[in-house]
Design a protein around this motif. Structure first.
Motif, PDB file in Angstrom:
ATOM      1  N   ASN A  31       0.557  -1.467   0.052  1.00 56.21           N
ATOM      2  CA  ASN A  31      -0.209  -0.109  -0.080  1.00 56.21           C
ATOM      3  C   ASN A  31       0.823   1.149   0.168  1.00 56.21           C
ATOM      4  OD1 ASN A  31       0.428   1.504   2.862  1.00 56.21           O
ATOM      5  ND2 ASN A  31      -0.355  -1.287   2.841  1.00 56.21           N
ATOM      6  N   GLN A  33       0.781   4.953   1.707  1.00 54.73           N
ATOM      7  CA  GLN A  33       0.209   6.092   2.226  1.00 54.73           C
ATOM      8  C   GLN A  33       0.905   7.430   2.185  1.00 54.73           C
ATOM      9  OE1 GLN A  33       0.007   4.413   5.955  1.00 54.73           O
ATOM     10  NE2 GLN A  33       0.280   2.658   5.355  1.00 54.73           N
ATOM     11  N   TYR A  35       1.816  11.592   4.468  1.00 55.47           N
ATOM     12  CA  TYR A  35       1.046  12.005   5.602  1.00 55.47           C
ATOM     13  C   TYR A  35       2.220  13.367   5.509  1.00 55.47           C
ATOM     14  CZ  TYR A  35       1.720   7.743   7.484  1.00 55.47           C
ATOM     15  OH  TYR A  35       1.845   6.131   8.019  1.00 55.47           O
ATOM     16  N   HIS A  45      -0.738  11.425   9.301  1.00 53.05           N
ATOM     17  CA  HIS A  45      -1.525  10.133   8.491  1.00 53.05           C
ATOM     18  C   HIS A  45      -2.776  11.285   7.861  1.00 53.05           C
ATOM     19  CE1 HIS A  45      -4.375   6.772   6.917  1.00 53.05           C
ATOM     20  NE2 HIS A  45      -2.595   6.405   6.266  1.00 53.05           N
ATOM     21  N   LEU A  48      -4.850   6.274   3.250  1.00 54.69           N
ATOM     22  CA  LEU A  48      -3.903   5.169   2.716  1.00 54.69           C
ATOM     23  C   LEU A  48      -4.807   4.505   1.107  1.00 54.69           C
ATOM     24  CD1 LEU A  48      -3.225   2.003   4.831  1.00 54.69           C
ATOM     25  CD2 LEU A  48      -4.360   1.790   2.655  1.00 54.69           C
ATOM     26  N   PHE A  88       4.967  13.667   2.753  1.00 49.46           N
ATOM     27  CA  PHE A  88       5.364  12.347   2.380  1.00 49.46           C
ATOM     28  C   PHE A  88       4.613  11.389   1.894  1.00 49.46           C
ATOM     29  CE2 PHE A  88       9.791  14.028   4.670  1.00 49.46           C
ATOM     30  CZ  PHE A  88       9.233  15.493   4.966  1.00 49.46           C
ATOM     31  N   VAL A  92       5.306   0.415   1.852  1.00 46.50           N
ATOM     32  CA  VAL A  92       4.867  -0.811   2.328  1.00 46.50           C
ATOM     33  C   VAL A  92       5.343  -1.674   1.229  1.00 46.50           C
ATOM     34  CG1 VAL A  92       4.294  -1.880   3.657  1.00 46.50           C
ATOM     35  CG2 VAL A  92       3.159  -0.240   4.089  1.00 46.50           C
ATOM     36  N   TYR A 100       7.812   1.281   6.249  1.00 40.35           N
ATOM     37  CA  TYR A 100       7.242   2.051   5.579  1.00 40.35           C
ATOM     38  C   TYR A 100       8.229   2.872   5.609  1.00 40.35           C
ATOM     39  CZ  TYR A 100       3.018   1.161   8.058  1.00 40.35           C
ATOM     40  OH  TYR A 100       1.875   0.605   8.781  1.00 40.35           O
TER      41      TYR A 100
ATOM     42  N   TYR B  33       8.274   2.180  15.230  1.00 37.46           N
ATOM     43  CA  TYR B  33       9.481   2.267  14.406  1.00 37.46           C
ATOM     44  C   TYR B  33       9.432   3.448  14.675  1.00 37.46           C
ATOM     45  CZ  TYR B  33       5.925  -0.293  10.510  1.00 37.46           C
ATOM     46  OH  TYR B  33       5.002  -1.003  10.734  1.00 37.46           O
ATOM     47  N   TYR B  35      12.368   6.316  13.255  1.00 39.47           N
ATOM     48  CA  TYR B  35      13.084   6.885  12.071  1.00 39.47           C
ATOM     49  C   TYR B  35      13.552   8.249  12.390  1.00 39.47           C
ATOM     50  CZ  TYR B  35       9.661   4.993   8.956  1.00 39.47           C
ATOM     51  OH  TYR B  35       8.137   3.627   8.580  1.00 39.47           O
ATOM     52  N   PHE B  45      13.965   5.369   8.397  1.00 37.94           N
ATOM     53  CA  PHE B  45      13.695   4.337   8.330  1.00 37.94           C
ATOM     54  C   PHE B  45      15.788   3.705   8.907  1.00 37.94           C
ATOM     55  CE2 PHE B  45      12.134   0.358  10.424  1.00 37.94           C
ATOM     56  CZ  PHE B  45      13.235  -0.419   9.878  1.00 37.94           C
ATOM     57  N   GLY B  99       2.249  -6.592   9.545  1.00 36.78           N
ATOM     58  CA  GLY B  99       2.346  -6.071   8.488  1.00 36.78           C
ATOM     59  C   GLY B  99       2.336  -4.850   7.537  1.00 36.78           C
ATOM     60  N   GLY B 100       2.913  -3.624   8.177  1.00 38.68           N
ATOM     61  CA  GLY B 100       2.049  -2.402   7.223  1.00 38.68           C
ATOM     62  C   GLY B 100       0.989  -2.652   6.495  1.00 38.68           C
ATOM     63  N   GLU B 103      -2.329   2.858   9.268  1.00 32.84           N
ATOM     64  CA  GLU B 103      -1.339   4.438   9.957  1.00 32.84           C
ATOM     65  C   GLU B 103      -0.378   3.656  10.585  1.00 32.84           C
ATOM     66  OE1 GLU B 103      -5.540   5.951  10.850  1.00 32.84           O
ATOM     67  OE2 GLU B 103      -3.653   8.046  11.423  1.00 32.84           O
ATOM     68  N   LEU B 104       0.739   5.085  10.567  1.00 30.32           N
ATOM     69  CA  LEU B 104       1.357   5.004  11.863  1.00 30.32           C
ATOM     70  C   LEU B 104       1.124   6.241  12.368  1.00 30.32           C
ATOM     71  CD1 LEU B 104       5.181   4.882   9.965  1.00 30.32           C
ATOM     72  CD2 LEU B 104       3.484   3.290  11.263  1.00 30.32           C
ATOM     73  N   PHE B 106       2.532   9.399  15.032  1.00 31.76           N
ATOM     74  CA  PHE B 106       4.022   9.741  15.574  1.00 31.76           C
ATOM     75  C   PHE B 106       3.823  10.333  16.421  1.00 31.76           C
ATOM     76  CE2 PHE B 106       6.789   8.887  12.060  1.00 31.76           C
ATOM     77  CZ  PHE B 106       6.008   8.318  10.515  1.00 31.76           C
TER      78      PHE B 106
END
Lengths: 112, 115
Positions: A31, A33, A35, A45, A48, A88, A92, A100, B33, B35, B45, B99-100, B103-104, B106
């Motif tokens: 996928n 995404q 941001y 976010h 997606l 950005f 993935v 990511y 994660y 970064y 990453f 599994g990605g 959404e992340l 932050f």
């Protein structure tokens, strides 16, 4: 190395205009995404899109994905001064661990 | 807490010193994660934790960098013998989905300045 590359690096438009930014990537993805980052701190976010989708909408945002060209675009319609930020894309990978990978970003400035 | 929390917000240190950065993910988020973002650049990453699985450390730039996470709780990123090129904002993100596929979320980042 980072997978995503975005263009333009910087974009300046007038309020009310549309803003388009593009993201290209190198290997097959699960996928993609988008941001947004204000003032160089935390990212938020936006949207997606999965690899089997071609277009997705969310409010004033429209995202397209072309897996044959390994590219995506983000369109912000009727931009506002508050949209000023860095945007950005993140991809993935299909295989391996699910990190990511972020692109280099587009700095958008919307002038009031 | 309601969001991802990082501390310290800002850290100024002298070259050669060790620093420790902390990340408190959203409760219940199994993926975490780290970064690094240098000024005006994209996100690099560093490392990925998923539950009790072995972390993906493939992004750590040198053996001066290490990170730990116990279960699904707090993570710490340690940089030993800091160098000026380590100056950056270090961002932590967590996700509820493995599994990605999600959404992340932050944190606000830890800005590290090495003099």
């Amino acid at each position: 190395s980072q997978q995503g590359e975005e263009d333009p690096q910087a974009l300046s438009i007038q309020e009310g205009e549309n803003a388009t930014m593009n993201c290209s990537y190198k290997t097959s993805i699960n996928n993609l995404q988008w941001y947004r980052q204000n003032s160089g701190r935390g990212l938020v976010h936006l949207i997606l899109i999965r690899s089997n989708e071609r277009e997705k909408h969310s409010g004033r945002l429209r995202v397209t994905l072309d897996t044959s060209k390994k590219s995506s675009s983000l369109l912000i319609t009727a931009s506002r001064a508050a949209d000023t930020a860095s945007y950005f894309c993140a991809t993935v990978h299909l295989s391996g661990t699910y990190k990511y990978i972020f692109g280099t970003g587009t700095r958008l400035k919307v002038l009031a | 807490g309601a969001g991802v929390s990082q501390s310290p917000s800002n850290k100024v240190t002298e070259k050669g010193k060790d620093v420790e950065l902390r990340c408190d993910p959203i409760s219940g988020h199994t993926a975490l994660y780290w970064y690094r973002q240098r000024l005006g650049q994209g996100l690099e990453f560093l490392i990925y934790f998923q539950g009790n699985s072995a972390p993906d450390k493939s992004g750590l730039p040198s053996d001066r960098f290490s990170a730990e996470r116990t279960g699904e709780s707090v993570s710490t990123l340690t940089i030993q013998r800091t160098q000026q090129e380590d100056s950056a904002v270090y961002l932590c993100a967590s996700s509820t989905l493995a599994g990605g596929t999600g959404e992340l979320f932050f944190g606000e980042g830890s800005r590290l300045t090495v003099l």
